[in-house]
Design an enzyme around this catalytic site. Sequence first.
Site, PDB file in Angstrom:
ATOM      1  N   SER A 105      -0.974   6.993  -1.765  1.00  0.00           N
ATOM      2  CA  SER A 105      -1.684   6.131  -0.842  1.00  0.00           C
ATOM      3  C   SER A 105      -1.102   5.892   0.321  1.00  0.00           C
ATOM      4  O   SER A 105       0.005   5.847   0.515  1.00  0.00           O
ATOM      5  CB  SER A 105      -2.095   4.678  -1.550  1.00  0.00           C
ATOM      6  OG  SER A 105      -2.662   3.659  -0.646  1.00  0.00           O
ATOM      7  N   CYS A 107      -1.104   3.275   1.790  1.00  0.00           N
ATOM      8  CA  CYS A 107      -0.295   2.068   1.713  1.00  0.00           C
ATOM      9  C   CYS A 107       1.233   2.161   1.658  1.00  0.00           C
ATOM     10  O   CYS A 107       1.943   1.294   1.875  1.00  0.00           O
ATOM     11  CB  CYS A 107      -0.861   1.305   0.767  1.00  0.00           C
ATOM     12  SG  CYS A 107      -2.560   0.629   0.891  1.00  0.00           S
ATOM     13  N   TYR A 134       1.121  -3.093  -4.603  1.00  0.00           N
ATOM     14  CA  TYR A 134       0.573  -1.698  -4.982  1.00  0.00           C
ATOM     15  C   TYR A 134       1.292  -0.647  -4.158  1.00  0.00           C
ATOM     16  O   TYR A 134       1.681   0.605  -4.980  1.00  0.00           O
ATOM     17  CB  TYR A 134      -0.898  -1.787  -4.354  1.00  0.00           C
ATOM     18  CG  TYR A 134      -1.671  -0.373  -4.295  1.00  0.00           C
ATOM     19  CD1 TYR A 134      -2.002  -0.099  -5.576  1.00  0.00           C
ATOM     20  CD2 TYR A 134      -1.999   0.279  -3.145  1.00  0.00           C
ATOM     21  CE1 TYR A 134      -2.843   1.113  -5.654  1.00  0.00           C
ATOM     22  CE2 TYR A 134      -2.636   1.509  -3.574  1.00  0.00           C
ATOM     23  CZ  TYR A 134      -3.091   2.084  -4.876  1.00  0.00           C
ATOM     24  OH  TYR A 134      -3.669   3.159  -4.655  1.00  0.00           O
ATOM     25  N   LYS A 138       3.051   2.617  -5.993  1.00  0.00           N
ATOM     26  CA  LYS A 138       2.738   4.069  -5.323  1.00  0.00           C
ATOM     27  C   LYS A 138       4.020   4.767  -5.118  1.00  0.00           C
ATOM     28  O   LYS A 138       4.345   6.011  -5.443  1.00  0.00           O
ATOM     29  CB  LYS A 138       1.755   4.131  -4.476  1.00  0.00           C
ATOM     30  CG  LYS A 138       0.432   3.385  -5.001  1.00  0.00           C
ATOM     31  CD  LYS A 138       0.000   3.926  -6.148  1.00  0.00           C
ATOM     32  CE  LYS A 138      -0.712   5.288  -6.287  1.00  0.00           C
ATOM     33  NZ  LYS A 138      -1.233   5.856  -7.441  1.00  0.00           N
TER      34      LYS A 138
END
Length: 309
Positions: A105, A107, A134, A138
């Site tokens: 991601s 992010c 999150y 990841k």
Amino acid sequence: MRVAVTGARGMLGSALVGSLRRLRPDVEIMPITRAEADLTDRDATRRALASAAPDLVLHAAAKVGGISANIASPTEFLADNLAIDTNVVMGAHELGVDKLVYFGSSCMYPKDYRQPLVETDMLQAPLEPTNEGYALAKISGGKLCEYISRQYGAAYRVLIPSNLYGPNDHYGSVGSHLVAAALYKAHVAKRDGADHIDVWGDGTARREFTFVEDVSDWVATAAGDLSAWPPMMNIGLGTDHSILDYYRYALNVVGYDCELRLDPSKPAGMHQKLMDSSLAAGFGWTAPTDAESGMRAAYAAYLAQQTEH
């Protein structure tokens, strides 16, 4: 070749299954959904992978959500995603699967870092606090793939898509991302004759969104010789738009006009996180679908889904 797709009913997973069916008739697809296994359960995950007996795993399963969901439940976003990724990646490794694509991601990249972001920017500065849980999960999943590849000679590769949107996105819930949220709010505003739509932040934050089927089509055709890929590659549209732009596109797509009422007191996350996808372009990556065209396709799929129900 047998290909297992985790999260096969989610937006990305279902797109991968669809692209494989259209573009790779030589492939036997083994979808892994929640019906087959709770991927936070190690034993259930191992059984599902053993039953699929794949030559390649496309790991698209994750606990995902928009900014409000990430703010509200950082514990679950960290713990659940750590469990899912550990179970799937280690399960595949322990079963002798030597090819895996892990979907990361954007992010994972630092907050307010240089633009556009390149793969070597990972871990160079602090993360965006609103989705830190999150992001940490990841990053850990991506590093696990990197370590297995380095230590055991497997081809476990990480693809970092920009934000994605398209058919089977989450609409009208705390789990909605920006594009789906904008389309749903515009849809409801038109249905109810509302005079305004509430928008978090001041509208200037910029986001790169890529149509999910652009990603799935490329992966379906390009994920043959993973050993030639670098450990990590960005795959994005290459351009970004402001949050206000996405809401304006949503109103155009839905065919409605009303005030977009900004609320600067609400968080908007990172101001910008545009990615440089030139590394993947060397392996044939392109993103042909522009934002408004993709949003029209996504909204059409949403309306068809509502009719079916």
